[in-house]
Enzyme design. Structure first.
Site, PDB file in Angstrom:
ATOM      1  N   LYS A  83      54.447  30.849  50.469  1.00 28.14           N
ATOM      2  CA  LYS A  83      54.799  30.649  51.874  1.00 28.14           C
ATOM      3  C   LYS A  83      54.790  29.159  52.203  1.00 28.14           C
ATOM      4  O   LYS A  83      53.814  28.456  51.933  1.00 28.14           O
ATOM      5  CB  LYS A  83      53.839  31.419  52.792  1.00 28.14           C
ATOM      6  CG  LYS A  83      54.264  31.406  54.254  1.00 28.14           C
ATOM      7  CD  LYS A  83      53.501  32.426  55.059  1.00 28.14           C
ATOM      8  CE  LYS A  83      53.920  32.424  56.526  1.00 28.14           C
ATOM      9  NZ  LYS A  83      55.354  32.753  56.692  1.00 28.14           N
TER      10      LYS A  83
ATOM     11  N   HIS B 229      48.112  34.330  53.393  1.00 22.65           N
ATOM     12  CA  HIS B 229      49.439  34.654  52.884  1.00 22.65           C
ATOM     13  C   HIS B 229      49.565  34.232  51.418  1.00 22.65           C
ATOM     14  O   HIS B 229      48.733  33.484  50.898  1.00 22.65           O
ATOM     15  CB  HIS B 229      50.530  33.952  53.695  1.00 22.65           C
ATOM     16  CG  HIS B 229      50.836  34.626  54.988  1.00 22.65           C
ATOM     17  ND1 HIS B 229      50.148  34.344  56.146  1.00 22.65           N
ATOM     18  CD2 HIS B 229      51.742  35.582  55.314  1.00 22.65           C
ATOM     19  CE1 HIS B 229      50.621  35.089  57.125  1.00 22.65           C
ATOM     20  NE2 HIS B 229      51.586  35.855  56.645  1.00 22.65           N
TER      21      HIS B 229
END
Length: 235
Positions: free
Chosen positions: A139, A135
């Site tokens: 995040k 990700h």
């Protein structure tokens, strides 16, 4: 519908664009710079809230929506240790909650494939199962909620695995290699490795539109309902 957006970052802006395109209005936008505006009066202007904030604020946001009798769609992850309390409060306050670790239709189909493959692989001990999730660097939770869902699905079907971890690699643990790179929207790979061959399945998001569209569809579904719902109720 009149929608309150709780969390107005990149995902919130993507949700807003899709919601307007589908004929809805965004009447409230909450982010870290105007958090004081998440009042009972403002929440009551909306028909439904869509929440993509942080693991540190999501529980309070859910409770505020329950108190305002406002249905809430929650895309934030990292709060599921408190799910039993939220469920109890939802029941007591006759609230409305739609939650998912991932709102993408493709990911939820991937969940189905993952469960099926794990059930097949249960009797083949020569294959070691692990996961890689990638990700963007912004995040906050590690591993992702989607990764946790995938891991728990595999553990439920593969008897030799008892838990998941981002650190341990012992024989009873499903190891999750969690990576944070650039602006990657989300990639999840389930891996089955043996001395003879590898089997892998992957979901790779190209952008945030799939997540945003799913959240708006969930809000449309939840409007006027009571209780707790997930993507399984749509799919």
């Amino acid at each position: 519908m009149n929608i309150a957006l709780i969390g107005y970052g990149k995902m919130g802006k993507e949700i807003e664009a899709i919601a307007i395109k589908r004929g809805h209005s965004v009447v409230l936008k909450i982010d870290k710079d105007n958090s004081e505006t998440i009042t009972m009066a403002n929440l009551k202007k909306a028909d439904v809230a869509i929440e993509f904030s942080t693991p540190h604020t999501v529980l309070e946001n859910i409770e505020r929506c329950f108190d305002a009798n406002l249905p809430i769609v929650v895309g934030t992850t990292g709060w599921y240790d408190y799910f039993d309390k939220i469920k109890k409060d939802c029941d007591q306050k006759q609230g409305s909650l739609f939650h998912a670790t991932n709102f993408s239709l493709g990911v939820n189909l991937f969940f189905k494939v993952n469960t099926y493959l794990a059930a097949l692989m249960d009797k083949y001990d020569d294959y070691e199962v692990s996961m890689e999730e990638i990700h963007h660097i912004h995040k906050l939770d590690k591993p992702s909620g989607t990764a946790i869902t995938l891991a728990n699905q595999a553990i439920d079907k593969i008897k030799r695995k008892k838990k998941w971890s981002i650190d341990s690699k012992d024989s009873e643990t499903l190891f999750i290699n969690d990576l944070r790179e650039g602006e990657v929207p989300g990639t999840h790979i389930m891996k089955y490795h043996s001395a003879i061959d590898d089997i892998e399945i992957m979901h790779k998001a190209h952008n945030r539109k799939g997540f945003a569209l799913g959240a708006v569809i969930a809000a449309e579904f939840l409007n006027g309902k009571k209780g707790i719902y997930t993507m399984n109720d749509i799919i």
